[in-house]
Design an enzyme around this catalytic site. Structure first.
Site, PDB file in Angstrom:
ATOM      1  CG  ASP A  41      -1.983   1.036   1.205  1.00 37.31           C
ATOM      2  OD1 ASP A  41      -2.154   1.678   0.152  1.00 37.31           O
ATOM      3  OD2 ASP A  41      -2.658   1.214   2.232  1.00 37.31           O
ATOM      4  CG  ASP A  78      -3.376   3.841  -3.514  1.00 35.73           C
ATOM      5  OD1 ASP A  78      -4.227   2.990  -3.811  1.00 35.73           O
ATOM      6  OD2 ASP A  78      -3.553   4.713  -2.645  1.00 35.73           O
ATOM      7  CD  GLU A  79      -5.568  -0.937  -1.536  1.00 33.52           C
ATOM      8  OE1 GLU A  79      -5.238  -1.696  -0.597  1.00 33.52           O
ATOM      9  OE2 GLU A  79      -6.600  -0.244  -1.506  1.00 33.52           O
TER      10      GLU A  79
END
Length: 351
Positions: A8, A103-104
């Site tokens: 993350d 983003d993860e």
């Protein structure tokens, strides 16, 4: 036993802005829409978070908490470029990658030969490589199942990682608050606490039949997670087909004005989630969901190429008037169905 990593990125959108403009590094900044347009905060950096600024917060509220907040409109091309680079770094270690957003992502490194097969060392190396090549920091969680890896990635933020070995799972679960489990919101947590259930250890002692009767199929998921069971694979072919947001009320609502007010609060969060998945994505349909006090639910959708709040409100009003039948409403939801990538490609090529 599987080896799952959840990576993350730390305040990703804001981090890209600070990297590209060092003057922003030590001041409170946030990515989001303007107060005049009733915008919502997408991401805030850590200096802004010290003032209480959070994702999904209305911009007006954020500016009240932090009057000197620097508000940026967002550069999604830059975020996508960074996200693609990060994905390429992941692919150096495994082909089993399940992106959740820009983003993860989950990574299954069970069969990886890198770092002598150590998931802990792989996670450390990935985070260091991301920093070396992009000057961005990432946090990671390592565990034998997906939901624990996701929980672990939040344990040592920012720029840290947390490992839960198979041997440590039972002790970790004993004291794990139920609200840490993905899917357990404030309303569910309150209902569980009313039953005397606060931790996974409490649920382990609870009869599954009681949970099924109280929560339906989610009761089984809750019971399984509390036992450390999560058989979901890291799915490299995972395709996000829809994006939605919903709110279960502590008390049923009976007036349209209450429903409309909830939609006004949900809509900015839907915008934020849609932007996080893929900012420039065309949508196929948008719709609303109402769940009534007898647990029956209804969904109404319209074909609409772009997110449109006025249409969602009109659809919700029509559904409220025609299908409620005097019942109380316990849940209101908004969602969009995403355009099939192949169809999107054909549309682009056809222009």
């Amino acid at each position: 036993m599987r080896k799952i990593i959840h990576v993350d990125m730390d305040c990703f959108f804001a981090a890209v802005e600070m990297r590209d403009n060092p003057a922003l590094r030590d001041i409170p900044i946030a990515i989001g829409g303007s107060r005049e347009r009733r915008g919502v905060i997408s991401t805030a950096n850590y200096p802004a978070r010290k003032f209480g600024v959070r994702s999904a917060m209305p911009t007006g509220m954020a500016l009240k908490l932090c009057p000197h907040l620097t508000l940026l409109p967002g550069r999604f091309d830059a975020y996508k470029e960074a996200s693609n680079h990060i994905r390429e770094i992941f692919s150096r270690y495994t082909s089993r990658i399940e992106p959740l957003s820009l983003d993860e992502a989950y990574l299954d490194v069970t069969d990886s030969v890198h770092c002598h097969g150590s998931a802990t060392l792989i996670a450390q190396e990935i985070r260091q490589t991301i920093f070396n090549e992009l000057q961005l920091t990432a946090s990671a969680g390592v565990a034998p199942v997906k939901f624990l890896a996701k929980i672990a990635s939040d344990m040592n933020k920012p720029n840290g990682q947390f490992v839960i070995t198979p041997a440590e799972v039972p002790a970790f679960l004993q004291t794990l608050p139920l609200e840490k489990i993905p899917g357990v919101g404030k309303v569910s947590a309150a209902k569980l606490e009313a039953m005397g259930l606060r931790t996974c250890g409490d649920v382990q002692k609870c009869d599954l039949v009681i949970l099924l009767k109280r929560f339906g199929k989610f009761g089984r998921i809750l019971w399984e997670r509390s036992q450390g069971i999560d058989e979901r694979d890291v799915n490299s072919e995972r395709l996000r087909k829809s994006v939605g947001v919903e709110r279960t009320m502590a008390e049923d609502i009976h007036h349209w004005s209450e429903c409309e007010a909830i939609i006004e609060r949900l809509y900015p969060e839907l915008e934020r989630r849609l932007a996080k998945v893929k900012p420039d994505l065309l949508i196929a349909r948008q719709g609303v969901k109402l769940k009534f006090d007898d647990f029956q639910q209804t969904t109404q959708e319209h074909v609409w190429p772009r997110l449109n709040k006025a249409d969602l409100i009109a659809t919700a009003r029509k559904t409220w008037d025609e299908r409620r039948g005097g019942r109380g409403v316990r849940l209101v939801g908004l969602h969009v169905t995403l355009l099939d990538p192949q169809m999107e490609r054909q549309l682009v090529l056809g222009l």
